[in-house]
Design an enzyme around this catalytic site. Sequence first.
Site, short mmCIF file in Angstrom:
data_model
loop_
_atom_site.label_atom_id
_atom_site.label_comp_id
_atom_site.label_asym_id
_atom_site.label_seq_id
_atom_site.Cartn_x
_atom_site.Cartn_y
_atom_site.Cartn_z
N GLU A 1 8.10 6.27 -5.43
CA GLU A 1 8.03 5.79 -4.05
C GLU A 1 9.44 5.73 -3.48
OE1 GLU A 1 5.04 2.61 -2.31
OE2 GLU A 1 6.74 1.61 -3.27
N ILE A 2 9.64 6.41 -2.38
CA ILE A 2 10.86 6.28 -1.58
C ILE A 2 10.43 5.76 -0.22
CG2 ILE A 2 12.78 7.50 -0.49
CD1 ILE A 2 12.72 9.50 -2.78
#
Length: 369
Positions: A269-270
């Site tokens: 997850e960014i």
Amino acid sequence: MMTPMRYILLVLSVIISIHYITSFTYEEYGKATSISNIAEQWTGLKSNPLYKTPVPDEYCKPDSSMHLQDRRANTSIIVLVQNSELWGIMSSMKQLEDRFNRKFQYPYVFLNDEPFTQSFKHHIWALTNATVEFSLIPSDHWHQPSWIDEERASKSRDDMVKNDVIYGGRLSYSSKHTCSFFYQHELLQKYRYYWRVEPDIQLFCDSQTSTGFTISLYKFPTTIPMLWNTVKSFIDANPDLVTPGNTMEFLCDDGGESYSLCHFWGNFEIADLDFWRGEAYSKFFDYLDEQGGFYYERWGDAPVHSIGAGLFAKKEQIHFFNDIGYRHDHFEHCLQGDVHTKGKCWCDPDKSVDYQVYSCLYQYDKLLL
């Protein structure tokens, strides 16, 4: 004796058979004769979403380290991990450093529900020249709140174990923390973005950019039986918080009546910390928390984050990181074609999860066409 019509049907059958065989055997022929390609020629519509266009060369960085002032984003790499997971996170971190962060030296923030040992810290410091900070997660962020009915929660766990619900017997404190509280931690207040990294992942390719998901799957319905009804109740009570132009079509294929079970896998997850800190998502999480589904069911961070992003972000704000080769557990995203070579990837493109029957990338693509 065959009639002329039967001859015509026979010839058509042979032609169609040859077409299908050739389509599967020769990729370029298949692309050229696909319905979507033919439709594009007539309508001028773009059949490929933007993420399928390779990253421009000017965004690719040389192997040498960058000057810190040249980094493009105020980003931290966040690691939620326990002391017992040292070797798993070292494997992940070594790959991240070799493939990406040795050039950029983005700082790390390690969070744990108990103090990190000195041995853990020394092993981590040895892997990077970047800044590394270690801290405790506040007790009220991690542990089950006092208002949860533990008798009911315990019975729910027992029932889930009996019914073979995945992770049914586990306490889901970490899922709740990841859904909301981690971005409230004092060490993260100075950052705008984060990249979440977990133990025992694999990064298959050199990463050329940094600024989201790589794998999108269907969620096990037995873990979240009441989640969507709770979401609909929130929407009914707060329609003004739902963002126009969102990705509801990814979450639902029946106008919002039921959840498609599609979610972005949260172990990669960014994201924008300010989005999670915003009014809409904060109210949404608080509402879910009050219902107790993190403890009475198995509401995880991946579906909750995915639904939150689907409701409160515009569709162009959610990006598929097609240029990052990634694996966790048995699922992997592998780059295809020329970008596989460009990224020096060592994964097998044929094993990529992208368009398997259990992948939701088709659902995502429909938003962008």
